[in-house]
Design an enzyme around this catalytic site. Structure first.
Site, PDB file in Angstrom:
ATOM      1  N   HIS A 170       0.825  -1.218   0.000  1.00 40.67           N
ATOM      2  CA  HIS A 170       0.000   0.000   0.000  1.00 40.67           C
ATOM      3  C   HIS A 170       0.854   1.260   0.000  1.00 40.67           C
ATOM      4  O   HIS A 170       1.259   1.759   1.056  1.00 40.67           O
ATOM      5  CB  HIS A 170      -0.895  -0.026   1.250  1.00 40.67           C
ATOM      6  CG  HIS A 170      -2.057   0.907   1.182  1.00 40.67           C
ATOM      7  ND1 HIS A 170      -3.325   0.525   1.548  1.00 40.67           N
ATOM      8  CD2 HIS A 170      -2.155   2.200   0.806  1.00 40.67           C
ATOM      9  CE1 HIS A 170      -4.151   1.548   1.389  1.00 40.67           C
ATOM     10  NE2 HIS A 170      -3.461   2.582   0.950  1.00 40.67           N
ATOM     11  N   LEU A 180       2.219   6.585  -4.947  1.00 39.75           N
ATOM     12  CA  LEU A 180       3.378   7.149  -5.650  1.00 39.75           C
ATOM     13  C   LEU A 180       3.024   8.448  -6.373  1.00 39.75           C
ATOM     14  O   LEU A 180       3.901   9.109  -6.932  1.00 39.75           O
ATOM     15  CB  LEU A 180       3.963   6.119  -6.634  1.00 39.75           C
ATOM     16  CG  LEU A 180       4.517   4.847  -5.972  1.00 39.75           C
ATOM     17  CD1 LEU A 180       5.033   3.870  -7.028  1.00 39.75           C
ATOM     18  CD2 LEU A 180       5.618   5.178  -4.969  1.00 39.75           C
ATOM     19  N   ARG A 181       1.747   8.803  -6.351  1.00 37.36           N
ATOM     20  CA  ARG A 181       1.246  10.118  -6.797  1.00 37.36           C
ATOM     21  C   ARG A 181       1.340  10.394  -8.289  1.00 37.36           C
ATOM     22  O   ARG A 181       0.954  11.468  -8.730  1.00 37.36           O
ATOM     23  CB  ARG A 181       1.936  11.262  -6.037  1.00 37.36           C
ATOM     24  CG  ARG A 181       1.781  11.213  -4.540  1.00 37.36           C
ATOM     25  CD  ARG A 181       0.340  11.156  -4.098  1.00 37.36           C
ATOM     26  NE  ARG A 181       0.208  11.354  -2.633  1.00 37.36           N
ATOM     27  CZ  ARG A 181      -0.845  10.958  -1.933  1.00 37.36           C
ATOM     28  NH1 ARG A 181      -1.857  10.352  -2.526  1.00 37.36           N
ATOM     29  NH2 ARG A 181      -0.899  11.182  -0.629  1.00 37.36           N
ATOM     30  N   ASN A 210      -5.495   6.055  -6.721  1.00 33.50           N
ATOM     31  CA  ASN A 210      -6.178   7.355  -6.523  1.00 33.50           C
ATOM     32  C   ASN A 210      -5.265   8.525  -6.899  1.00 33.50           C
ATOM     33  O   ASN A 210      -4.956   9.403  -6.100  1.00 33.50           O
ATOM     34  CB  ASN A 210      -6.684   7.502  -5.076  1.00 33.50           C
ATOM     35  CG  ASN A 210      -5.599   7.408  -4.040  1.00 33.50           C
ATOM     36  OD1 ASN A 210      -4.541   6.825  -4.287  1.00 33.50           O
ATOM     37  ND2 ASN A 210      -5.829   7.977  -2.881  1.00 33.50           N
ATOM     38  N   HIS A 250     -10.854  -0.009   1.255  1.00 35.03           N
ATOM     39  CA  HIS A 250     -10.628   1.056   2.240  1.00 35.03           C
ATOM     40  C   HIS A 250     -11.936   1.124   3.033  1.00 35.03           C
ATOM     41  O   HIS A 250     -12.922   1.681   2.572  1.00 35.03           O
ATOM     42  CB  HIS A 250     -10.322   2.355   1.484  1.00 35.03           C
ATOM     43  CG  HIS A 250     -10.360   3.594   2.321  1.00 35.03           C
ATOM     44  ND1 HIS A 250      -9.277   4.434   2.449  1.00 35.03           N
ATOM     45  CD2 HIS A 250     -11.342   4.152   3.053  1.00 35.03           C
ATOM     46  CE1 HIS A 250      -9.604   5.454   3.234  1.00 35.03           C
ATOM     47  NE2 HIS A 250     -10.850   5.316   3.606  1.00 35.03           N
ATOM     48  N   HIS A 310      -5.118  -0.999   5.555  1.00 35.57           N
ATOM     49  CA  HIS A 310      -4.836  -0.220   6.769  1.00 35.57           C
ATOM     50  C   HIS A 310      -5.874  -0.383   7.891  1.00 35.57           C
ATOM     51  O   HIS A 310      -6.452   0.580   8.371  1.00 35.57           O
ATOM     52  CB  HIS A 310      -4.637   1.263   6.453  1.00 35.57           C
ATOM     53  CG  HIS A 310      -5.584   1.847   5.437  1.00 35.57           C
ATOM     54  ND1 HIS A 310      -6.947   1.762   5.556  1.00 35.57           N
ATOM     55  CD2 HIS A 310      -5.355   2.521   4.295  1.00 35.57           C
ATOM     56  CE1 HIS A 310      -7.510   2.370   4.519  1.00 35.57           C
ATOM     57  NE2 HIS A 310      -6.562   2.826   3.732  1.00 35.57           N
ATOM     58  N   ASN A 335      -5.833   8.789   7.604  1.00 37.18           N
ATOM     59  CA  ASN A 335      -7.109   8.112   7.469  1.00 37.18           C
ATOM     60  C   ASN A 335      -6.869   6.670   7.038  1.00 37.18           C
ATOM     61  O   ASN A 335      -6.326   6.447   5.963  1.00 37.18           O
ATOM     62  CB  ASN A 335      -7.979   8.838   6.435  1.00 37.18           C
ATOM     63  CG  ASN A 335      -9.400   8.323   6.451  1.00 37.18           C
ATOM     64  OD1 ASN A 335      -9.796   7.629   7.387  1.00 37.18           O
ATOM     65  ND2 ASN A 335     -10.171   8.644   5.425  1.00 37.18           N
ATOM     66  N   ASP A 385       1.129   2.492   3.763  1.00 33.81           N
ATOM     67  CA  ASP A 385       0.213   3.570   3.347  1.00 33.81           C
ATOM     68  C   ASP A 385       1.001   4.880   3.159  1.00 33.81           C
ATOM     69  O   ASP A 385       0.533   5.963   3.515  1.00 33.81           O
ATOM     70  CB  ASP A 385      -0.939   3.756   4.346  1.00 33.81           C
ATOM     71  CG  ASP A 385      -2.088   4.582   3.762  1.00 33.81           C
ATOM     72  OD1 ASP A 385      -2.042   4.922   2.551  1.00 33.81           O
ATOM     73  OD2 ASP A 385      -3.021   4.903   4.516  1.00 33.81           O
ATOM     74  N   HIS A 408       2.617  14.273   0.953  1.00 31.73           N
ATOM     75  CA  HIS A 408       1.919  15.543   0.715  1.00 31.73           C
ATOM     76  C   HIS A 408       2.920  16.680   0.851  1.00 31.73           C
ATOM     77  O   HIS A 408       3.872  16.586   1.631  1.00 31.73           O
ATOM     78  CB  HIS A 408       0.806  15.771   1.745  1.00 31.73           C
ATOM     79  CG  HIS A 408      -0.370  14.854   1.583  1.00 31.73           C
ATOM     80  ND1 HIS A 408      -1.127  14.795   0.441  1.00 31.73           N
ATOM     81  CD2 HIS A 408      -0.922  13.961   2.449  1.00 31.73           C
ATOM     82  CE1 HIS A 408      -2.097  13.902   0.599  1.00 31.73           C
ATOM     83  NE2 HIS A 408      -1.986  13.374   1.801  1.00 31.73           N
TER      84      HIS A 408
HETATM   85 ZN   LIG Z   1      -7.050   3.995   2.227  1.00 32.58          ZN
END
Ligand SMILES: [Zn+2]
Length: 436
Positions: free
Chosen positions: A70, A73-74, A104, A188, A242, A288, A315, A319
């Site tokens: 998890h 890597l953006r 995502n 999730h 997670h 989260n 996770d 940012h």
């Molecule tokens: Zn998640």
């Protein structure tokens, strides 16, 4: 790429304590890597013949390369936070030879084209990257993606991570169709109808800080529902991302007794910190699922030790500073975690809670390899890929976020003294990271 890619020569790793839980080995052994694969595992000084290079691993642990189920890597779309190149450099520094990246991004990875794009050599990955594709188009939770096509393109699982698949009919269809092609569904688990505008766990700390709190039920009820749905389909595979609460663990334990394959992962921050660590609105403790109570953390520690948990996953969620160093309620959720995972696992799980090193290695190798079927990885059995993590379980070191290979610095562990440090990370027989 030429067909000589696999010809990486030979490397003999000598005298290390080889821990390979999948092969039930925990002993001083020599390990010979040749042309990208494990050529031989043998008692010390038994491997004959010339080699291109030697690695003296005396006093160190030699383990299968770590696998992180998890990470964010953006890329595509948010390279100001992280790129595949920088994120995988951080992975290598943390001992991870394989990472599964979440969809995502911007746009969401919901097509074969984007799954293929992530795996292109020009992305500059220094460890193996296994894409997780979106389960629904744009992760909107409404229309399923083409699971077969995504799997063919290289996706190892489907997930709408960042969001839950809340609609019961959609989740049932996701589990049913994914089961047909033996694809894991990563959920999730968050009932977002209960967590709107919440920025931390519901507790005395949220009350004191005047912040809206997420209940543990928001996670546990979704896990409970999903476990029941998964039992309806032979071969269904549900993986809980997670996991953070004692109640969700109960549902996972029920699921593991049933006919579906139910697995789960826990992050280092959830087994290390509690919501009290938020202190006076420390946004580096905003994630989260949120940091939970001491009671929940205790339940996670028990489950990590007793075999309920399948994997430690970071996770890793980079940012930029302007997204974190702002008012608590406006700050984005998530922290980076690739470089601190091993140190936190050894410091907290092994030294403080006496979980054996072999179990920790299992949670970082064979466990996650099984969750997403990474054949030939997560073990050092002869013929496996030459992915190896060499670490010093006794070395004390201080984590300096400013020196992170990640593009981002959002971590609550800056300046922490940890025990257990990666010495070398070998991917496909080549050294991808070596500590100075
Ligand atoms: Zn998640």
């Amino acid at each position: 790429m030429t067909s000589d890619k696999s010809k990486t020569g030979s490397l003999l790793i000598k005298g290390g304590n080889l821990i390979d839980p999948a092969a039930k080995i925990d002993a001083v052994m020599d390990l010979l890597l040749r042309d990208g694969h494990v050529a031989e595992v043998a008692l010390p000084n038994k491997i004959r013949g010339g080699v291109d290079a030697n690695f003296d691993a005396r006093g160190l642990v030699v383990a299968p390369g770590f696998i992180d189920l998890h990470v964010h890597l953006r890329e595509p779309g948010q390279s100001y936070k992280e790129t595949i190149a920088t994120g995988t450099a951080a992975a290598a520094a943390g001992g991870f030879t394989s990472v599964c990246c979440m969809p995502n991004t911007s746009p969401v990875v919901d097509s074969q084209e984007w799954v293929a794009w992530i795996q292109q050599p020009q992305r500059g990955a220094v460890v193996n990257v296994f894409p997780v594709a979106a389960a629904t188009q744009a992760s909107k939770g409404a229309v399923l993606t083409d699971f077969r096509g995504l799997q063919r393109a290289g996706a190892v699982a489907v997930s709408d991570d960042g969001k839950p698949i809340l609609n019961e009919t959609i989740m049932r269809e996701t589990l049913r169709l994914a089961a047909e092609i033996n694809l894991p569904v990563i959920q999730h688990a968050e009932d977002t109808r209960l967590t709107e505008n919440c920025s931390m766990n519901e507790s005395t700390t949220s009350f004191r800080l005047g912040l809206r709190g997420m209940t543990t039920a928001a996670e546990a009820t979704v896990v409970d529902r999903d476990v029941q749905l998964a039992q309806q389909f032979t071969g269904a595979r549900l993986h809980v991302a997670h996991l953070s609460t004692a109640d969700a663990l109960k549902a996972v334990r029920r699921g593991k007794r049933g006919k579906a394959r139910v697995t789960c992962e826990i992050t280092p921050h959830h087994f290390t910190l509690t919501d009290a660590d938020i202190g006076e609105y420390n946004t580096y403790c905003k994630m989260n699922p949120p940091l939970r109570s001491a009671g929940d953390r205790e339940a996670l520690l028990v489950a990590l030790a007793d075999g309920t948990v399948d994997a430690i996953a970071t996770d890793h969620a980079p940012h930029a500073t302007h997204e974190k160093i702002i008012e608590f309620e406006k700050a984005l959720f998530g922290i980076i975690g690739l470089e601190t995972a091993l140190g936190l696992a050894i410091t907290r799980l092994h030294r403080e809670h006496k979980i054996p090193l072999a179990r920790i290695v299992e949670l970082l190798t064979a466990g996650p390899a099984r969750v997403v079927d990474l054949r030939g990885r997560g073990t050092l059995a002869r013929g496996s890929y030459a992915d190896v993590t060499i670490f010093d379980p006794k070395r004390r070191w201080t984590y300096e976020a400013a020196k992170s290979r990640s593009k981002s610095r959002n971590t609550p562990f800056d300046g922490w003294q940890l025990t257990g440090k990666v010495v070398a990370t070998i991917v496909g027989g080549k050294i991808a990271h070596r500590a100075g």
